[in-house]
Design a protein around this motif. Sequence first.
Motif, PDB file in Angstrom:
ATOM      1  N   ARG A 153      15.935  23.383 -10.802  1.00  0.00           N
ATOM      2  CA  ARG A 153      16.937  22.415 -11.246  1.00  0.00           C
ATOM      3  C   ARG A 153      16.647  21.080 -10.587  1.00  0.00           C
ATOM      4  N   LYS A 154      16.799  20.001 -11.357  1.00  0.00           N
ATOM      5  CA  LYS A 154      16.577  18.657 -10.834  1.00  0.00           C
ATOM      6  C   LYS A 154      17.804  17.798 -11.122  1.00  0.00           C
ATOM      7  N   GLU A 155      18.824  17.970 -10.291  1.00  0.00           N
ATOM      8  CA  GLU A 155      20.027  17.156 -10.428  1.00  0.00           C
ATOM      9  C   GLU A 155      20.018  15.993  -9.457  1.00  0.00           C
ATOM     10  N   ALA A 156      19.043  15.992  -8.554  1.00  0.00           N
ATOM     11  CA  ALA A 156      18.912  14.898  -7.598  1.00  0.00           C
ATOM     12  C   ALA A 156      17.444  14.764  -7.230  1.00  0.00           C
ATOM     13  N   VAL A 157      17.052  13.563  -6.912  1.00  0.00           N
ATOM     14  CA  VAL A 157      15.706  13.295  -6.422  1.00  0.00           C
ATOM     15  C   VAL A 157      15.784  13.264  -4.901  1.00  0.00           C
ATOM     16  N   LYS A 158      15.051  14.165  -4.252  1.00  0.00           N
ATOM     17  CA  LYS A 158      15.046  14.246  -2.797  1.00  0.00           C
ATOM     18  C   LYS A 158      13.662  13.871  -2.280  1.00  0.00           C
ATOM     19  N   MET A 159      13.622  13.233  -1.125  1.00  0.00           N
ATOM     20  CA  MET A 159      12.345  12.821  -0.540  1.00  0.00           C
ATOM     21  C   MET A 159      12.574  12.406   0.901  1.00  0.00           C
ATOM     22  N   SER A 160      11.499  12.387   1.664  1.00  0.00           N
ATOM     23  CA  SER A 160      11.467  11.698   2.949  1.00  0.00           C
ATOM     24  C   SER A 160      10.577  10.481   2.757  1.00  0.00           C
ATOM     25  N   TYR A 161      10.933   9.376   3.351  1.00  0.00           N
ATOM     26  CA  TYR A 161      10.132   8.178   3.134  1.00  0.00           C
ATOM     27  C   TYR A 161      10.139   7.277   4.361  1.00  0.00           C
ATOM     28  N   LEU A 162       9.166   6.403   4.378  1.00  0.00           N
ATOM     29  CA  LEU A 162       8.992   5.467   5.483  1.00  0.00           C
ATOM     30  C   LEU A 162       8.385   4.192   4.920  1.00  0.00           C
ATOM     31  N   VAL A 163       8.984   3.056   5.247  1.00  0.00           N
ATOM     32  CA  VAL A 163       8.447   1.750   4.869  1.00  0.00           C
ATOM     33  C   VAL A 163       8.138   1.007   6.161  1.00  0.00           C
ATOM     34  N   VAL A 164       6.864   0.634   6.340  1.00  0.00           N
ATOM     35  CA  VAL A 164       6.413   0.039   7.600  1.00  0.00           C
ATOM     36  C   VAL A 164       5.895  -1.364   7.329  1.00  0.00           C
ATOM     37  N   ALA A 165       6.209  -2.285   8.237  1.00  0.00           N
ATOM     38  CA  ALA A 165       5.755  -3.672   8.132  1.00  0.00           C
ATOM     39  C   ALA A 165       4.313  -3.781   8.612  1.00  0.00           C
ATOM     40  N   PRO A 166       3.583  -4.816   8.163  1.00  0.00           N
ATOM     41  CA  PRO A 166       2.191  -4.989   8.600  1.00  0.00           C
ATOM     42  C   PRO A 166       2.112  -5.349  10.071  1.00  0.00           C
ATOM     43  N   LEU A 181       3.850  -1.029   3.881  1.00  0.00           N
ATOM     44  CA  LEU A 181       3.236   0.278   3.647  1.00  0.00           C
ATOM     45  C   LEU A 181       4.356   1.243   3.318  1.00  0.00           C
ATOM     46  N   LEU A 182       4.250   1.922   2.179  1.00  0.00           N
ATOM     47  CA  LEU A 182       5.268   2.866   1.743  1.00  0.00           C
ATOM     48  C   LEU A 182       4.681   4.269   1.732  1.00  0.00           C
ATOM     49  N   VAL A 183       5.341   5.190   2.433  1.00  0.00           N
ATOM     50  CA  VAL A 183       4.940   6.597   2.467  1.00  0.00           C
ATOM     51  C   VAL A 183       6.108   7.436   1.973  1.00  0.00           C
ATOM     52  N   ILE A 184       5.868   8.251   0.955  1.00  0.00           N
ATOM     53  CA  ILE A 184       6.872   9.186   0.455  1.00  0.00           C
ATOM     54  C   ILE A 184       6.328  10.595   0.631  1.00  0.00           C
ATOM     55  N   GLU A 185       7.174  11.475   1.157  1.00  0.00           N
ATOM     56  CA  GLU A 185       6.796  12.853   1.424  1.00  0.00           C
ATOM     57  C   GLU A 185       7.866  13.801   0.888  1.00  0.00           C
ATOM     58  N   PRO A 186       7.538  15.094   0.738  1.00  0.00           N
ATOM     59  CA  PRO A 186       8.562  16.045   0.296  1.00  0.00           C
ATOM     60  C   PRO A 186       9.720  16.109   1.290  1.00  0.00           C
ATOM     61  N   ALA A 187      10.893  16.499   0.786  1.00  0.00           N
ATOM     62  CA  ALA A 187      12.092  16.554   1.621  1.00  0.00           C
ATOM     63  C   ALA A 187      12.249  17.887   2.337  1.00  0.00           C
ATOM     64  N   VAL A 245       0.883  -1.165   0.000  1.00  0.00           N
ATOM     65  CA  VAL A 245       0.000   0.000   0.000  1.00  0.00           C
ATOM     66  C   VAL A 245       0.919   1.213   0.000  1.00  0.00           C
ATOM     67  N   SER A 246       0.744   2.100  -0.963  1.00  0.00           N
ATOM     68  CA  SER A 246       1.639   3.252  -1.103  1.00  0.00           C
ATOM     69  C   SER A 246       0.863   4.551  -1.004  1.00  0.00           C
ATOM     70  N   MET A 247       1.558   5.576  -0.520  1.00  0.00           N
ATOM     71  CA  MET A 247       1.009   6.933  -0.434  1.00  0.00           C
ATOM     72  C   MET A 247       2.131   7.906  -0.756  1.00  0.00           C
ATOM     73  N   GLY A 248       2.012   8.593  -1.875  1.00  0.00           N
ATOM     74  CA  GLY A 248       3.058   9.513  -2.299  1.00  0.00           C
ATOM     75  C   GLY A 248       2.618  10.958  -2.207  1.00  0.00           C
ATOM     76  N   HIS A 249       3.276  11.747  -1.361  1.00  0.00           N
ATOM     77  CA  HIS A 249       3.019  13.189  -1.231  1.00  0.00           C
ATOM     78  C   HIS A 249       1.544  13.462  -0.897  1.00  0.00           C
ATOM     79  N   VAL A 250       1.007  12.650  -0.017  1.00  0.00           N
ATOM     80  CA  VAL A 250      -0.402  12.756   0.383  1.00  0.00           C
ATOM     81  C   VAL A 250      -0.510  13.219   1.831  1.00  0.00           C
TER      82      VAL A 250
END
Length: 416
Positions: A303-316, A233-239, A197-202
């Motif tokens: 400029r986009k020379e790198a992909v930046k993010m905060s993320y969290l992967v959680v087990a069930p 569970l994968l959550v990606i958020e802005p950096a 289950v993923s949630m990106g920038h939500v």
Amino acid sequence: MPNTPADDLARWVPRLLATWRAARKGPPRRGPRPPPDALLPEELREVGAAVARLSRGLTRDRELAGARYMDEERLLGAYLLFYWPVSYLQARGVLSELPRRPRTVLDLGSGPGPMAFAALDAGAAEVTAADRSARALAAARELSRHAGEPLATREWNPARAAPAPRPHGPQAPAPGTAAPSRTGLAALAGGRRFDLVSMGHVLNELWKGQDEDRRRAELLEEALGLVAPGGSLLVIEPALRDTSRALLRVRDLLVERGAAVRAPCLFRGPCPALLRETDWCHAERPVDPPPLVAQIGKAAGLRKEAVKMSYLVVAPPGEAWQAPPAGRVFRIVSEPLPSKGRLRYMGCGPEGRMGLSLQEKHVRLENRAFERLLRGDVVEVTGAEPRGDGLALGEASTVKVLAPAGRPVPPPRGEG
């Protein structure tokens, strides 16, 4: 040789452009057919202005965070052509860290599907994209048609009603059990569970200032109830500092309630990056952006020379933390830090967050890997001694990269 995420993304660029042009309103254009992988000058001016507005509204004044910007044609188009590729690369960068490849995926708050299609390209067989924007879901379906990749879409709006209060005392659910909620996830899933289950920038756009940490944690607990055993569970958020720290606070609430974090955390207690207001934790992956993204970024002053993010992967629920590799292990959580005559990074591991340093005169073959570390690498060090705010390595120290950024952390020797 298998395709890289950049190779896969290059095939999406003509599809993104075709989808954008098909939905774009305006008088029919006369003259030669526009190129399939680049914008015409008048198109670039339009998209560049919309991307600049999106960037300002989502990362600076934040006035668009939580707004229905996907329902506005120009902003959705700007997202498709600039932020969609970025979100796709973010998702591919974290999907590669999962302990197993997901076959079934539910992407919540999907927008036009960058994370959903990233999961398909990473090997998923069945993906459902769910979002509140009918216009964004229509774009996702059009991309699915262009790509010939199956994608189911469903409407889902988590903000229609707040989660019900979490009971406390004798009636409180056991740790790891989802709290009652009215966000409609159970109905959306129809009794199914998913490998991912993923949630990106939500998450950062929900319930801002309204008991946001608790509500967001309860939404993630509800989402965890849809994850199959062994899934994630994968959550990606802005950096950004504020959005990153908000995710860390939600992470702490989940850990307090018994959740196990798969990535990026090696530390099991309250996040040490929250101890000082100036600290936060994010990932960074160097990229060579597609020419279209570079073209738009230049027009928008980005400029986009790198992909930046905060993320969290959680087990069930019910799954334990994976034991860290043996030895003194750290994830590198900073870029190289300026320091005269020595190399220095911040590391975070089972013993907490601390500085790691090595004087340049002490660099040897056995510790030379320290010169080339990237944010996100997981390393084992030996021969380090406490000094100042962390550990000092010497000429007898060794440094070994156990997992490059974007790869799973190996279990202790003899396990797995």
